[in-house]
Design an enzyme around this catalytic site. Structure first.
Site, PDB file in Angstrom:
ATOM      1  N   PHE A  42       9.013   4.731   9.664  1.00 44.94           N
ATOM      2  CA  PHE A  42       8.984   3.280   9.441  1.00 44.94           C
ATOM      3  C   PHE A  42       9.368   2.947   8.003  1.00 44.94           C
ATOM      4  O   PHE A  42       8.847   3.542   7.064  1.00 44.94           O
ATOM      5  CB  PHE A  42       7.557   2.818   9.760  1.00 44.94           C
ATOM      6  N   SER A  89       6.200  10.888   9.992  1.00 43.89           N
ATOM      7  CA  SER A  89       5.562   9.712  10.591  1.00 43.89           C
ATOM      8  C   SER A  89       6.170   9.431  11.974  1.00 43.89           C
ATOM      9  O   SER A  89       6.054  10.245  12.883  1.00 43.89           O
ATOM     10  CB  SER A  89       5.694   8.515   9.648  1.00 43.89           C
ATOM     11  N   LEU A  90       6.856   8.300  12.165  1.00 44.94           N
ATOM     12  CA  LEU A  90       7.515   8.041  13.445  1.00 44.94           C
ATOM     13  C   LEU A  90       8.559   9.111  13.748  1.00 44.94           C
ATOM     14  O   LEU A  90       8.802   9.439  14.915  1.00 44.94           O
ATOM     15  CB  LEU A  90       8.188   6.662  13.430  1.00 44.94           C
ATOM     16  N   ASP A 146       2.587  14.300   8.909  1.00 42.04           N
ATOM     17  CA  ASP A 146       1.677  13.209   9.202  1.00 42.04           C
ATOM     18  C   ASP A 146       2.246  12.286  10.284  1.00 42.04           C
ATOM     19  O   ASP A 146       2.578  11.118  10.032  1.00 42.04           O
ATOM     20  CB  ASP A 146       1.335  12.390   7.945  1.00 42.04           C
ATOM     21  N   HIS A 176      -0.611   9.087   3.291  1.00 39.52           N
ATOM     22  CA  HIS A 176       0.379   9.304   4.348  1.00 39.52           C
ATOM     23  C   HIS A 176       1.554  10.141   3.827  1.00 39.52           C
ATOM     24  O   HIS A 176       2.018  11.067   4.495  1.00 39.52           O
ATOM     25  CB  HIS A 176       0.861   7.943   4.839  1.00 39.52           C
TER      26      HIS A 176
END
Length: 451
Positions: free
Chosen positions: A78, A154-155, A178, A248
């Protein structure tokens, strides 16, 4: 989820840079994030032949991509401001430094740039389809699925999982940094990253209470500092934007540290962070035992040990320092006391070498229980690894502000390195630790037959 919305609301404007000679990661403005962006995936290739200047490639134009070598795809997540990831260049260069490979940045900033997280997450399967089409053409040209490695942030971690599913788990490796939690927590395996998505899946969880995914998603799942608050990251909203993204992003920086020769972060397979902190899960590094898993790029060295487990999955815990390269060096402090009554308290140990370097460890996460003639083994974590320790100091504390001061009568103290078990163990005998008073002494070599 609340932290995510705060993060978006604090985003600042990012201006577009003028055109550059070499193709670069798509840079968009905050205005683009507000109005939204349609999906457009750009693949940028770096090799040792073009280490600093990318080549834009696609399913018909492969540039310098060598089909016989490993190909590592980097998939970001993101992007609520439209700016390029600050870690991307370091990750590309670090990978090329450790191995002669193809590194492909999967730039889906047009699609990931939006202030509405749901809109970005809804495009993840489409990004995966684009990657599938490209890898299919690689296979036609002679590439092997064994040599395909996807690093997803992430994504991007879930995108990697979707790609892996389309190849029935035959990709060589997936690393999830993460993996995103919001909208993915609690979802079934087909809707997220899963251990079966590649021949080896390793995951670093650094923000499980906010933007990251809490539960295990790989063959080995690493939880730095328990996966919660990371040392050096702001603890309150007063830290500004860093408060929302620091934990994150730490997964990426920990991975980067594994690409540097001066930092190999060791992790310890364990059922819980508490058991790890209590020293119950650090036997993997001792002689006649399996080696301990390493975090990051070399985590797949532990793949053979995982095959012996049923199922081939494990969780591993470790602590880190506040600053780069984040390495922590583990020692055991073995203490045998001869107090008549039980003592409960914590120990602070400080090491000093002949050059004057000092490193300290406060072993205070929960009180230790000292009983007469019973050995207590405390796990100490130091920011520096001193090869030759000249002096040691110990402080005993019950944590009580008022009340009587206690003594801890130490029959024997022993210091032993987990990272270097071949080093001589250091001992000291017959110490009396007055509460909250530092006791400094020179250690001696422990008898060789002493366990």
């Amino acid at each position: 989820m609340l932290r995510l919305y705060f993060f978006i609301s604090l985003m600042c404007l990012v201006k577009s840079d003028p055109d550059e000679t070499c193709p670069s990661f798509t840079r968009l403005s905050f205005h683009s994030a507000v109005v939204g962006t349609g999906l457009n995936v750009k693949l940028m290739l770096y090799t040792r032949k073009n280490q600093t200047c990318a080549q834009v490639i696609n399913s018909t134009v492969f540039g310098n991509l060598n089909m016989t070598k490993k190909t590592t795809f980097i998939v970001h997540g993101f992007r609520p401001t439209g700016s390029p990831p600050v870690w991307m260049e370091d990750l590309v260069q670090g990978l090329l430094d450790v191995e002669d490979m193809n590194v492909v940045i999967v730039d889906w900033n047009r699609g990931a740039t939006t202030v509405i997280y749901n809109h970005a997450s809804s495009k993840t399967r489409k990004v995966a389809n684009v990657l599938k089409e490209f890898i299919d053409q690689m296979l036609v040209k002679g590439a092997s699925l064994d040599n395909i490695y996807i690093i997803g942030v992430s994504l991007g971690a879930h995108i990697a999982g979707f790609v892996g599913k389309m190849y029935n788990g035959q990709l060589g490796r997936i690393t999830g940094l993460d993996p995103a939690g919001p909208l993915f927590n609690g979802r079934p395996p087909e809707d997220r990253l899963d251990p079966g998505d590649a021949q080896f899946v390793d995951v670093i969880h650094s923000d499980i209470d906010a933007l990251g995914y809490r539960e295990p998603l790989g063959n080995i799942d690493f939880y730095p500092n328990g996966g919660l608050d990371q040392p050096g990251c702001p603890k309150t909203i007063l830290g500004g934007l860093k408060y929302f993204k620091c934990d994150h992003q730490r997964s990426v920086y920990l991975y980067l540290s594994s690409l540097r020769e001066n930092c190999s972060i060791t992790a310890y397979p364990c059922d819980s962070y508490r058991d790890y902190r209590n020293g119950k899960c650090v036997n993997c590094g001792i002689p006649q035992k399996e080696s301990c898993p390493l975090l990051g790029y070399y985590a797949d060295n532990w793949k053979e040990y995982l095959k012996q487990r049923n199922p081939p999955m494990t969780k591993a815990f470790f602590d880190t320092a506040e600053e780069k390269p984040y390495c922590i060096y583990h020692y055991f402090v073995d203490i045998i006391t001869w107090n008549k009554n039980i003592r409960r308290g914590s120990i602070t140990i400080k090491l000093k070498d002949k050059a004057g370097n000092i490193t300290e460890s406060k072993i205070n996460h929960e009180p230790a229980i000292f009983q007469k003639y019973h050995q207590v083994s405390l796990l100490a974590r130091f920011n520096q690894d001193l090869d030759k320790v000249s002096t040691i100091s110990l402080v005993f504390s019950t944590g009580s502000v008022i009340g009587p001061k206690y003594k801890l009568r130490v029959l024997r103290m022993k210091l032993r390195s987990l990272a270097h078990p071949e080093r001589p163990q250091l001992c000291r005998y017959d110490l009396v630790l007055m509460e909250n008073i530092e006791n400094v002494f020179q250690p001696i070599l422990c008898p060789k037959l002493q366990m």
